[in-house]
Design an enzyme around this catalytic site. Structure first.
Site, short mmCIF file in Angstrom:
data_model
loop_
_atom_site.label_atom_id
_atom_site.label_comp_id
_atom_site.label_asym_id
_atom_site.label_seq_id
_atom_site.Cartn_x
_atom_site.Cartn_y
_atom_site.Cartn_z
N GLN A 252 -2.80 -12.46 -1.03
CA GLN A 252 -1.64 -12.36 -0.15
C GLN A 252 -0.65 -13.50 -0.39
O GLN A 252 0.56 -13.32 -0.25
CB GLN A 252 -2.09 -12.35 1.31
N HIS A 255 2.55 -13.06 -2.47
CA HIS A 255 3.72 -12.31 -2.02
C HIS A 255 4.99 -13.15 -2.09
O HIS A 255 6.08 -12.63 -2.32
CB HIS A 255 3.52 -11.85 -0.57
N GLU A 320 -0.85 -10.84 10.89
CA GLU A 320 -0.55 -9.51 10.36
C GLU A 320 -1.81 -8.84 9.81
O GLU A 320 -2.16 -7.73 10.19
CB GLU A 320 0.51 -9.62 9.26
N HIS A 321 -2.48 -9.51 8.88
CA HIS A 321 -3.71 -8.99 8.29
C HIS A 321 -4.87 -9.90 8.70
O HIS A 321 -4.81 -11.11 8.47
CB HIS A 321 -3.64 -9.00 6.75
N ASP A 354 -2.64 -2.75 1.58
CA ASP A 354 -1.32 -2.91 0.99
C ASP A 354 -0.98 -1.80 0.01
O ASP A 354 0.17 -1.36 -0.07
CB ASP A 354 -1.24 -4.24 0.23
N HIS A 414 22.72 9.54 45.70
CA HIS A 414 21.42 10.08 45.32
C HIS A 414 20.78 10.80 46.50
O HIS A 414 20.22 11.90 46.36
CB HIS A 414 20.49 8.96 44.86
#
Length: 439
Positions: A252, A255, A320-321, A354, A414
């Site tokens: 990761q 990235h 995230e992961h 992924d 109303h």
């Protein structure tokens, strides 16, 4: 007691020279220009940022066929296999979302429908790599939800059209494909131009400028979720293989230079060996130029007393992961609640999510997993309600209730809508009907 063996480098050299305020200002300028000048502005920014100014940004069917012909057969077969995985999972998700109608009391019917968004824009980033998987995740899932029209934008890479990305976009089911990137692509889809139809919703990851464009345009259109740099967190016990842990952290970290990679373990031995393995692998990893920066700046290794503390600490990151490398990985399903996606056991890895397994990889970052999940088929659906009263008695009783409830809040208009039903169906009096007009 927690022992931290590696902390993030909070004062890294060589950081980005573009501040958040600069990004916001630049993006606002591009959006405003495109709003005023349409295609002319889109072309100017494409020339400026991507050195790309074709006669038409939109690919014709002949263009698509010619470009896809350049893609190796095995790549095409793999794209189809991965998209089948994504489609199968998304369709199962869609089955879990049901319409219903319920008679809450005699003659009062309440219902719920899930209606697909009419038009969606998918942003497929280019940047360092051709991100085929983003086409799978955004477009296949939208089509599984029943979205009628999906347009996709992807930037040129080094001045060239990326054939495999175009193949992935086309096979995913996009109705139109534009070779166009950055803020100009997001703004053109959101606002609409002379040649690009306005959409209702944009999905897909991107760089900080793309993310900021989506943020600024949210409200005018819908977006999947705010997105930041990829994150990975691993919870490991004493049985975890440090080579696997190190490999998965770096998978990761490649990235980009801003990816948090965190290890939490109850084993000091695993922690120390993982650090050693990371340093060794960074000497031979082809993408070490990026991964090493992320590891130096955002890598963390923590040793805790037990797995209960590890899960508790992991939840504070809301990563995230989250990968679970323990003897009983499914325990995390009960112990944790804050994560974008869980990856359970050594046989599973974040890279599967992924690239190929079928779950969606567009996931919450920067702690957003505390309150939202990632992109899924439900993001492309509008859950709407309807109501119908078929009983005169029920309508009259609701009218009385509405009158009292509305007057408790000072909403006389109303209340009178309720009163008139109580008069029509229960013969109540409406004194206000005979009141003289006040000038």
């Amino acid at each position: 007691m927690t022992v931290t063996l590696k902390k993030p480098n909070t004062d890294p050299s060589g950081g980005s020279s573009t501040s958040a305020s600069d990004v916001s200002r630049i993006v606002r300028g591009v959006i405003d220009d495109i709003r005023q000048n349409g295609d002319k502005a889109v072309r100017a920014y494409s020339e400026k940022f991507d050195k790309w100014s074709p006669k038409s940004f939109k690919l014709s069917r002949n263009d698509i066929d010619r470009i896809i012909s350049k893609v190796p057969k095995q790549v095409l077969e793999d794209i189809k296999t991965v998209q089948d995985n994504v489609r199968t999972f998304a369709l199962e998700q869609r089955k879990s979302i049901t319409d219903f109608e319920y008679e809450i009391r005699p003659g009062v019917h309440l219902g719920q429908k899930n209606i697909p968004i009419n038009a969606v824009g998918a942003y497929i980033p280019g940047g360092r790599y051709p991100l085929l998987a983003s086409a799978h995740m955004t477009i296949v899932t939208a089509k599984a939800a029943g979205v009628k029209r999906v347009i996709a934008c992807t930037p040129p890479i080094l001045g060239e059209i990326p054939p495999s990305t175009v193949a992935a976009i086309h096979l995913a089911g996009a109705d139109d494909i534009y070779i166009l990137g950055g803020v100009q692509a997001v703004a053109a889809m959101a606002i609409g131009t002379e040649t690009i139809d306005k959409i209702d919703f944009i999905a897909g990851p991107g760089n900080p400028f793309v993310a900021e464009a989506k943020r600024q345009l949210f409200g005018e259109i819908g977006i999947d979720l705010p997105a930041g740099p990829t994150e990975v967190l691993i919870v490991a016990d004493q049985a975890a293989d440090p080579v696997v842990v190190a490999t998965d952290l770096l998978s990761q970290a490649e990235h980009g230079p801003d990816t948090p990679a965190v290890l939490i373990t109850n084993s000091r031995k695993v922690a120390e060996k993982t650090i050693t393995e990371v340093n060794r692998l960074l000497k031979v990893l082809p993408t070490a130029g990026l991964a090493s920066v992320s590891w130096d700046r955002f890598g963390e290794v923590h040793v805790v007393e037990n797995l209960a503390e590890a899960y508790q600490m992991a939840d504070t990151y809301a990563s995230e992961h989250v990968q679970i490398l323990t003897a009983n990985p499914r325990e995390a399903l009960e112990k944790m609640s804050n994560y974008g996606a869980l990856f359970l056991g050594e046989k599973t890895c974040v890279s599967y999510g992924d690239k190929c397994i079928g779950t969606n990889h567009v996931l919450p970052t920067k702690g957003a997993a505390r309150y939202t999940g990632g992109l899924w088929v439900g993001k492309y659906l509008k859950t709407v309600t309807y109501q119908e009263v078929t009983s005169e008695q029920a309508s009259g009783e609701l009218g009385r209730l509405c009158g009292r409830a509305a007057r408790a809040e000072g909403f006389e208009g109303h209340a009178r809508s309720g009163d008139i039903r109580a008069r029509n169906y229960l013969n109540d009096t409406c004194d206000w009907l005979s009141q003289s007009a006040k000038i």
